[in-house]
Write an enzyme that holds these catalytic residues in place. Sequence first.
Site, mmCIF file in Angstrom:
data_model
loop_
_atom_site.group_PDB
_atom_site.id
_atom_site.type_symbol
_atom_site.label_atom_id
_atom_site.label_comp_id
_atom_site.label_asym_id
_atom_site.label_seq_id
_atom_site.Cartn_x
_atom_site.Cartn_y
_atom_site.Cartn_z
ATOM 1 N N ASP A 21 0.867 -1.184 0.000
ATOM 2 C CA ASP A 21 0.000 0.000 0.000
ATOM 3 C C ASP A 21 0.906 1.237 0.000
ATOM 4 O OD1 ASP A 21 -1.715 -2.123 0.652
ATOM 5 O OD2 ASP A 21 -3.027 -0.836 1.846
ATOM 6 N N LYS B 6 -6.698 3.367 -3.379
ATOM 7 C CA LYS B 6 -7.125 3.362 -1.976
ATOM 8 C C LYS B 6 -7.436 4.791 -1.552
ATOM 9 C CE LYS B 6 -5.097 2.236 2.580
ATOM 10 N NZ LYS B 6 -3.944 1.567 3.238
ATOM 11 N N LYS C 160 -9.829 0.045 -2.454
ATOM 12 C CA LYS C 160 -9.721 -0.172 -1.010
ATOM 13 C C LYS C 160 -10.176 1.099 -0.307
ATOM 14 C CE LYS C 160 -6.557 -1.237 2.810
ATOM 15 N NZ LYS C 160 -5.179 -1.642 3.188
#
EC number: 4.1.2.4
Length: 220
Positions: free
Chosen positions: A90, A152, A181
């Site tokens: 991430d 995300k 996400k």
Amino acid sequence: MVNIASYIEQTNLKPEATLQDISKLCSEAMTYNFAAVCVHSSYVSTAHAMLKGSDVRISCVVGFPLGAMATKIKAAEAAYAVACGADEIDMVLAIGRVKSGDWDYVIEDIQQVVAAVPGHPVKGILETGLLTEEEKKLACRAAVQAGAAYVKTSTGFGCGGAVVEDVRLMRDMVGKNARIKASGGIRDYQTACAMIAAGADRLGTSSGPAIMEGMQHDGK
């Protein structure tokens, strides 16, 4: 009823997180069969040892939480995390470069992290609370162009967290070219369901057990 456990990345990214906290995180993830845990790179090897034999994946944050680190440093951290056992990365986008409209830099930043971890999904963290609607759209496009597997919403440490409107916008922008996400401020079952309905494929949260309890309560 949605199997919400399969969406959850149980997360502890607090600077004061201890070994005991990471042990608890991994234990919770195995108890509820969450999709993944999300930790800092210094705790990947610890999580890898604790989760051995389980189906729980390990996500590691890179360039967190500011995204302002040099690209080579982000790529090196990503490669280190994978070497230690991380399954997914991430990474925080270069937010200042997004705000500057320096899209060549933004794309190259993501591409180098993707190239550093072949075969491992990279999630590009937009930090939506700092972006205009147009910047969110362009950041989604840049992430997909650069090879990110996910976009995300946020770090949870910046201005604002996940909101349904942003998840919908991101889904509209990436279509089937990337997954979504939602992360930041997802603390109960109702909010989790709303994010999934808006298009989220994963939920980053430190409240996984509470969300599961809410699901069980609603299912009665």
